[in-house]
Design a protein around this motif. Structure first.
Motif, PDB file in Angstrom:
ATOM      1  N   VAL A 338       0.838  -1.201   0.000  1.00 48.13           N
ATOM      2  CA  VAL A 338       0.000   0.000   0.000  1.00 48.13           C
ATOM      3  C   VAL A 338       0.874   1.252   0.000  1.00 48.13           C
ATOM      4  CG1 VAL A 338      -1.602   1.375   1.392  1.00 48.13           C
ATOM      5  CG2 VAL A 338      -2.031  -1.060   1.043  1.00 48.13           C
ATOM      6  N   TRP A 339       1.915   1.232   0.800  1.00 48.04           N
ATOM      7  CA  TRP A 339       2.824   2.379   0.852  1.00 48.04           C
ATOM      8  C   TRP A 339       3.472   2.612  -0.518  1.00 48.04           C
ATOM      9  CZ3 TRP A 339       3.898   6.120   4.393  1.00 48.04           C
ATOM     10  CH2 TRP A 339       5.012   6.924   4.131  1.00 48.04           C
ATOM     11  N   ASP A 340       4.020   1.566  -1.101  1.00 48.60           N
ATOM     12  CA  ASP A 340       4.691   1.690  -2.396  1.00 48.60           C
ATOM     13  C   ASP A 340       3.729   2.173  -3.481  1.00 48.60           C
ATOM     14  OD1 ASP A 340       7.040   0.853  -1.234  1.00 48.60           O
ATOM     15  OD2 ASP A 340       6.907  -1.212  -1.984  1.00 48.60           O
ATOM     16  N   HIS A 341       2.518   1.613  -3.476  1.00 48.94           N
ATOM     17  CA  HIS A 341       1.514   2.039  -4.456  1.00 48.94           C
ATOM     18  C   HIS A 341       1.199   3.522  -4.302  1.00 48.94           C
ATOM     19  CE1 HIS A 341      -2.328   2.562  -6.493  1.00 48.94           C
ATOM     20  NE2 HIS A 341      -2.816   2.990  -5.343  1.00 48.94           N
ATOM     21  N   THR A 342       0.992   3.959  -3.076  1.00 48.19           N
ATOM     22  CA  THR A 342       0.619   5.352  -2.826  1.00 48.19           C
ATOM     23  C   THR A 342       1.724   6.299  -3.263  1.00 48.19           C
ATOM     24  OG1 THR A 342      -0.699   4.598  -0.934  1.00 48.19           O
ATOM     25  CG2 THR A 342      -0.235   6.954  -1.078  1.00 48.19           C
ATOM     26  N   MET A 343       2.971   5.948  -2.965  1.00 47.11           N
ATOM     27  CA  MET A 343       4.090   6.788  -3.385  1.00 47.11           C
ATOM     28  C   MET A 343       4.205   6.831  -4.914  1.00 47.11           C
ATOM     29  SD  MET A 343       5.279   8.062  -0.624  1.00 47.11           S
ATOM     30  CE  MET A 343       3.682   7.904   0.198  1.00 47.11           C
ATOM     31  N   GLU A 344       3.916   5.714  -5.557  1.00 45.26           N
ATOM     32  CA  GLU A 344       3.954   5.676  -7.016  1.00 45.26           C
ATOM     33  C   GLU A 344       2.875   6.584  -7.611  1.00 45.26           C
ATOM     34  OE1 GLU A 344       3.773   2.470 -10.739  1.00 45.26           O
ATOM     35  OE2 GLU A 344       3.331   1.802  -8.688  1.00 45.26           O
ATOM     36  N   VAL A 345       1.686   6.549  -7.033  1.00 47.50           N
ATOM     37  CA  VAL A 345       0.599   7.421  -7.491  1.00 47.50           C
ATOM     38  C   VAL A 345       1.013   8.880  -7.336  1.00 47.50           C
ATOM     39  CG1 VAL A 345      -1.718   8.246  -6.902  1.00 47.50           C
ATOM     40  CG2 VAL A 345      -1.288   5.809  -7.129  1.00 47.50           C
ATOM     41  N   PHE A 346       1.644   9.208  -6.230  1.00 49.22           N
ATOM     42  CA  PHE A 346       2.080  10.585  -6.013  1.00 49.22           C
ATOM     43  C   PHE A 346       3.105  11.014  -7.065  1.00 49.22           C
ATOM     44  CE2 PHE A 346       1.156  10.322  -1.155  1.00 49.22           C
ATOM     45  CZ  PHE A 346      -0.201  10.479  -1.417  1.00 49.22           C
ATOM     46  N   ARG A 347       4.047  10.139  -7.358  1.00 56.58           N
ATOM     47  CA  ARG A 347       5.068  10.472  -8.367  1.00 56.58           C
ATOM     48  C   ARG A 347       4.422  10.679  -9.742  1.00 56.58           C
ATOM     49  NH1 ARG A 347       8.019   6.560  -5.364  1.00 56.58           N
ATOM     50  NH2 ARG A 347       7.373   4.907  -6.792  1.00 56.58           N
ATOM     51  N   ASP A 348       3.472   9.814 -10.066  1.00 58.36           N
ATOM     52  CA  ASP A 348       2.783   9.955 -11.357  1.00 58.36           C
ATOM     53  C   ASP A 348       2.017  11.273 -11.428  1.00 58.36           C
ATOM     54  OD1 ASP A 348       3.772   7.496 -12.136  1.00 58.36           O
ATOM     55  OD2 ASP A 348       1.909   6.405 -11.710  1.00 58.36           O
ATOM     56  N   ALA A 349       1.370  11.630 -10.342  1.00 63.42           N
ATOM     57  CA  ALA A 349       0.580  12.867 -10.312  1.00 63.42           C
ATOM     58  C   ALA A 349       1.483  14.101 -10.444  1.00 63.42           C
ATOM     59  CB  ALA A 349      -0.233  12.955  -9.031  1.00 63.42           C
ATOM     60  N   GLU A 350       2.635  14.041  -9.832  1.00 62.79           N
ATOM     61  CA  GLU A 350       3.585  15.160  -9.910  1.00 62.79           C
ATOM     62  C   GLU A 350       4.020  15.441 -11.345  1.00 62.79           C
ATOM     63  OE1 GLU A 350       6.776  13.967  -7.420  1.00 62.79           O
ATOM     64  OE2 GLU A 350       5.694  14.300  -5.549  1.00 62.79           O
ATOM     65  N   SER A 351       4.045  14.397 -12.159  1.00 70.67           N
ATOM     66  CA  SER A 351       4.572  14.522 -13.527  1.00 70.67           C
ATOM     67  C   SER A 351       3.530  15.007 -14.538  1.00 70.67           C
ATOM     68  CB  SER A 351       5.133  13.171 -13.992  1.00 70.67           C
ATOM     69  OG  SER A 351       4.100  12.211 -14.133  1.00 70.67           O
ATOM     70  N   VAL A 352       2.261  15.101 -14.113  1.00 74.98           N
ATOM     71  CA  VAL A 352       1.199  15.535 -15.023  1.00 74.98           C
ATOM     72  C   VAL A 352       1.362  17.032 -15.324  1.00 74.98           C
ATOM     73  CG1 VAL A 352      -1.288  15.852 -15.299  1.00 74.98           C
ATOM     74  CG2 VAL A 352      -0.401  13.772 -14.225  1.00 74.98           C
ATOM     75  N   LYS A 353       1.365  17.376 -16.569  1.00 77.53           N
ATOM     76  CA  LYS A 353       1.524  18.776 -16.981  1.00 77.53           C
ATOM     77  C   LYS A 353       0.178  19.490 -17.051  1.00 77.53           C
ATOM     78  CE  LYS A 353       5.961  18.233 -17.551  1.00 77.53           C
ATOM     79  NZ  LYS A 353       6.911  18.822 -16.603  1.00 77.53           N
TER      80      LYS A 353
END
Length: 353
Positions: A338-353
């Motif tokens: 769950v932790w790894d998934h959540t951090m991955e979602v955050f990284r993906d969201a940060e990259s959205v232009k």
């Protein structure tokens, strides 16, 4: 059941003789507003001396009214509105957090005391029926408001929370569905419920409750003595959200039939405000370093440790035993997933232009 008078007395003790800095997210209406008002009403015993409240939300008019009332109750308190964009967007959450950090660090730098956050109270959410409604960051709006947005606020404000001067650690309080994990309604291979057959109102509720419990347990263990995380099921509280024009016709008709009776069973705005505020008191302490230092009157955590720092709570202040819901998988492994998934979602969201 924790008696309401007991909760009120503990709340008075919380705000007496120490400074309290609180961040409320989504508190321009509903339970968040009631809790914010409850804190101000409790702090009026000393004029609000040492009280700082940041209200993060979108509705400037509602915020001005709420904070104006609080200033009358607590003329020595500090009440600040932080205008946010779309709280379902990680990037907008980050902007709001940066503003809270800027304001709080500025106050600390001006000699107003330690830059800190003692309480983070989150109530942002929406009653969403039907299929997924995706944000520009690729998340379902409801799931984001109930889970991703809240966990982002928590992780972004963690340095300020760790700086809390409360003796039993800072509090993160999430108001939604504590204890609503349902067996067979958790999809570890589809955390964000992207498959249409997995998505429904009930499934979202169960899914985000599982994920929040596991995320909270990880943070409680990683921040011993510094942070406790609580999520509460508030029971029936009749808020303006029940009367939203965006609800489907069948919900409006059903609520019109039920409302006259429901009001007799609902928790009042004043009482739920005090109940939620009580979660910031010593009973729900941050996890201790060793078991032999834990007072016997502390609450039982979701991973069945007294004073364990992560709590699933009923409206009456008692904790839920959710052990059975986690019996079918390796809990430690799932915490990490769950932790790894959540951090991955955050990284993906940060990259959205």
């Amino acid at each position: 059941m924790v008696q309401l008078d007991t909760a009120r007395a503990a709340n008075v003790k919380l705000v007496s003789g120490q400074s309290v800095t609180a961040v409320f997210v989504g508190a321009t209406t509903g339970i968040g507003e009631y809790t914010l008002r409850g804190l101000a009403d409790t702090a009026k015993v000393n004029g609000g001396s040492g009280l700082r409240i940041y209200l993060v939300g979108r509705n400037q008019v509602a915020a001005d009214s709420i904070l104006g009332d609080c200033r009358k109750l607590c003329p020595e308190g500090v009440f600040v509105f932080v205008k946010a964009g779309n709280l379902a967007l990680v990037q907008d959450v980050d902007k709001a957090c940066r503003e809270v950090q800027r304001l709080e660090n500025k106050r600390g730098g001006e000699g107003a005391g330690t830059a800190k956050v003692d309480m983070l109270v989150m109530t942002q959410g929406v009653l969403q029926f039907g299929s997924r409604q995706e944000t520009t960051e690729g998340l379902d709006t409801s799931m984001s408001l109930l889970y991703y947005s809240r966990m982002r606020f928590l992780t972004q404000l963690l340095p300020l929370l760790r700086a809390s001067t409360l003796a039993t650690g800072a509090r993160c309080i999430s108001v939604y569905a504590g204890g609503f994990e349902v067996k067979k309604q958790f999809y570890p291979d589809d955390f964000s419920l992207r498959k249409p057959e997995h998505f429904s109102f009930a499934q979202v509720r169960s899914q985000v409750t599982y994920m929040k419990t596991l995320f909270f347990e990880n943070l409680a263990r990683e921040n011993k003595g510094k942070l406790a995380c609580v999520h509460i099921y508030p029971g029936l509280v009749i808020t303006p959200s029940f009367y939203s024009k965006s609800h489907p016709w069948w919900f409006k008709m059903a609520w019109a039939c039920v409302a006259p009776v429901a009001k007799f069973f609902a928790t009042s705005a004043e009482d739920i405000g005090q109940r939620v505020l009580f979660l910031a008191t010593d009973k729900y302490a941050a996890r201790a370093g060793t078991a032999d230092t834990v007072p016997k009157d502390l609450a039982m955590s979701s991973d069945r440790v007294r004073g364990g720092g992560a709590y699933s709570v009923k409206v009456d202040g008692e904790t839920n035993d959710v052990s059975a819901a986690y019996a079918d998988f390796d809990r430690k492994e799932m915490v990490e997933r769950v932790w790894d998934h959540t951090m991955e979602v955050f990284r993906d969201a940060e990259s959205v232009k």
